[in-house]
Design a protein around this motif. Structure first.
Motif: not given
Length: 241
Positions: A172-173, A203-206, A224-228
């Motif tokens: 998904i990411l 879960s990803l949104s939280n 934050r998601g891009s860094i992860a």
């Protein structure tokens, strides 16, 4: 594209990059591009032949295959010897032909296959930075002294990493790193039912890795998601060396 298929293809692409040599930190752009382009082309040509073989009653298959292979070859070659932008320009040319209904794309089945291939090629071009990430160490020498262990909070680590411990969520990411998508689009591309998909999206949104726009009804990747995503790619790459 199914979850398993996407993961398998990424694994193949990473393996090819690692096979270029043990000193991957100094890999040249052209070496990576050559290996990556060859893998992309192999996967796409296999998909073309498989899809056309299933169209048992379709006419003009040889012409369709010729044009589809041309699209793959030109876009992949443009990336290999030029840049991602040049490859995208080639895809835009074919996109225009498809929209205008130029033969053989005046046949809906060939048009759909071509559109799917264009999306897949675009996805691979966007995934380049993730596939190639392990060859670009941003953490320095792993043997060098570091204060990481001293400041690492196990609770914070679990909170940050737990939402990422799923191939579904990683896919998904990766998809959202290319462009925003609706629930229906994610469901179709991953081949998973919306109900099951919503569990992973929550879960990803939280964790603030993705956000949902109530106006457009689209999911998108947060900073934050891009860094992860980049961090996981780097970690996995180093662990597999």
């Amino acid at each position: 594209m199914s979850n398993g298929s996407l993961q398998e293809q990424l694994d193949v692409l990473r393996s090819e990059v690692r096979a270029l040599g043990s000193s991957v930190a100094g890999i040249k752009r052209e070496d990576f591009a050559r290996a990556y382009a060859e893998q992309i082309r192999s996967i796409l040509l296999e998909r073309i032949d498989r899809a056309l073989a299933e169209m048992v009653d379709a006419g003009g298959r040889e012409e369709a295959r010729s044009r589809l292979v041309e699209m793959v070859d030109r876009s992949v070659a443009s990336y290999q010897v030029g840049s991602k932008e040049q490859a995208l320009s080639v895809l835009d040319e074919f996109q225009e032909e498809i929209v205008n209904g130029t033969a053989p794309f005046n046949d809906r089945r060939y048009s759909k296959l071509a559109q799917d291939l264009i999306r897949q090629i675009r996805s691979y071009l966007e995934l380049e930075k993730i596939v190639n990430k392990p060859t670009q160490s941003v953490l320095g020498d792993p043997r060098a002294p570091t204060a990481t262990k001293e400041v690492l909070s196990p609770v914070a680590a679990e909170k940050a990493l737990a939402p990422l411990a799923s191939s579904w969520r990683m896919n998904i990411l990766m998809l959202l790193s290319m462009d925003s998508r609706s629930l229906a689009e994610l469901s179709k591309e991953l081949g998973v039912q919306k109900g099951h998909l919503q569990f992973h999206l929550r879960s990803l949104s939280n964790a603030d890795y993705i956000r949902y726009d109530r106006r457009t009804h689209l999911y998108s990747l947060t900073e934050r998601g891009s860094i992860a995503l980049d961090g996981v790619a780097e970690l996995v790459g180093r662990l597999e060396r």
